[in-house]
Design a protein around this motif. Structure first.
Motif, short mmCIF file in Angstrom:
data_model
loop_
_atom_site.label_atom_id
_atom_site.label_comp_id
_atom_site.label_asym_id
_atom_site.label_seq_id
_atom_site.Cartn_x
_atom_site.Cartn_y
_atom_site.Cartn_z
N SER A 166 23.67 -4.35 23.17
CA SER A 166 22.78 -5.51 23.10
C SER A 166 22.04 -5.71 24.43
N SER A 167 22.68 -5.43 25.54
CA SER A 167 22.00 -5.52 26.83
C SER A 167 20.89 -4.48 26.93
N ALA A 168 21.17 -3.28 26.46
CA ALA A 168 20.15 -2.23 26.47
C ALA A 168 18.95 -2.64 25.60
N ARG A 169 19.22 -3.22 24.45
CA ARG A 169 18.12 -3.68 23.59
C ARG A 169 17.34 -4.79 24.27
N GLY A 170 18.01 -5.68 24.98
CA GLY A 170 17.32 -6.75 25.71
C GLY A 170 16.38 -6.19 26.76
N VAL A 171 16.82 -5.18 27.48
CA VAL A 171 15.96 -4.54 28.48
C VAL A 171 14.77 -3.88 27.79
N LEU A 172 15.01 -3.23 26.67
CA LEU A 172 13.93 -2.60 25.92
C LEU A 172 12.90 -3.64 25.48
N TYR A 173 13.35 -4.78 24.98
CA TYR A 173 12.42 -5.85 24.57
C TYR A 173 11.57 -6.30 25.74
N CYS A 174 12.18 -6.45 26.91
CA CYS A 174 11.44 -6.89 28.10
C CYS A 174 10.38 -5.87 28.50
N ILE A 175 10.76 -4.61 28.53
CA ILE A 175 9.82 -3.56 28.91
C ILE A 175 8.67 -3.49 27.91
N MET A 176 9.01 -3.53 26.64
CA MET A 176 7.97 -3.42 25.61
C MET A 176 7.06 -4.63 25.61
N SER A 177 7.61 -5.82 25.79
CA SER A 177 6.76 -7.01 25.74
C SER A 177 5.84 -7.09 26.94
N ASP A 178 6.26 -6.53 28.07
CA ASP A 178 5.39 -6.52 29.24
C ASP A 178 4.22 -5.56 29.04
N GLN A 179 4.49 -4.43 28.42
CA GLN A 179 3.45 -3.42 28.27
C GLN A 179 2.65 -3.56 26.98
N HIS A 180 3.25 -4.15 25.97
CA HIS A 180 2.60 -4.31 24.67
C HIS A 180 2.87 -5.72 24.16
N PRO A 181 2.14 -6.70 24.67
CA PRO A 181 2.41 -8.07 24.25
C PRO A 181 2.22 -8.24 22.74
N GLY A 182 2.93 -9.16 22.20
CA GLY A 182 2.79 -9.44 20.78
C GLY A 182 4.03 -9.09 20.01
N ARG A 183 3.84 -8.49 18.87
CA ARG A 183 4.93 -8.30 17.94
C ARG A 183 5.48 -6.88 17.91
N ILE A 184 5.22 -6.13 18.93
CA ILE A 184 5.64 -4.73 18.95
C ILE A 184 7.16 -4.57 18.86
N SER A 185 7.91 -5.44 19.50
CA SER A 185 9.38 -5.34 19.48
C SER A 185 9.91 -5.46 18.05
N LYS A 186 9.42 -6.47 17.34
CA LYS A 186 9.86 -6.71 15.97
C LYS A 186 9.45 -5.52 15.08
N LYS A 187 8.25 -5.04 15.26
CA LYS A 187 7.76 -3.91 14.46
C LYS A 187 8.61 -2.65 14.70
N LEU A 188 8.90 -2.35 15.97
CA LEU A 188 9.71 -1.18 16.30
C LEU A 188 11.10 -1.31 15.69
N MET A 189 11.71 -2.46 15.85
CA MET A 189 13.07 -2.65 15.34
C MET A 189 13.09 -2.49 13.82
N ASP A 190 12.08 -3.01 13.15
CA ASP A 190 11.99 -2.84 11.70
C ASP A 190 11.86 -1.36 11.33
N GLU A 191 11.02 -0.64 12.08
CA GLU A 191 10.84 0.79 11.83
C GLU A 191 12.13 1.58 12.02
N LYS A 192 12.95 1.15 12.95
CA LYS A 192 14.21 1.84 13.23
C LYS A 192 15.34 1.37 12.31
N GLY A 193 15.03 0.47 11.38
CA GLY A 193 16.03 0.00 10.43
C GLY A 193 16.98 -1.03 11.02
N PHE A 194 16.53 -1.71 12.06
CA PHE A 194 17.36 -2.71 12.74
C PHE A 194 16.77 -4.08 12.43
N ALA A 195 17.32 -4.75 11.43
CA ALA A 195 16.82 -6.07 11.04
C ALA A 195 17.21 -7.10 12.09
#
Length: 87
Positions: A29-58
């Protein structure tokens, strides 16, 4: 996005499958939190939710927000290191 995933997995010593495993273990969960931070800084918006959905992580947006707060609170040096090196 693959570069961010690879960076987080390498820093936490986990596989991509473990990163997207539906587990509440602190390491994952900590690793996912870091990933969300990195992604939101570089790709603002809904990219985190979209990626997680694509990876099958609801996951809800509220949980992503909480993960980002954890990432920023405990792993800001790791996040800043990645963002600094990417520029």
């Amino acid at each position: 996005m693959e570069h961010q995933i690879e960076y987080v997995c390498k820093r936490f010593g986990i596989t991509e499958d473990q990163l997207f495993e539906k587990s509440r273990k602190r390491l994952y969960s900590s690793a996912r939190g870091v990933l969300y931070c990195i992604m939101s800084d570089q790709h603002p918006g809904r990219i985190s939710k979209k990626l997680m959905d694509e990876k099958g992580f609801a996951i809800s947006r509220a949980s992503i927000y909480h993960g980002k707060n954890i990432g920023l609170t405990f792993y800001s040096n790791l996040i800043n290191s990645y963002l600094h090196n990417e520029q």
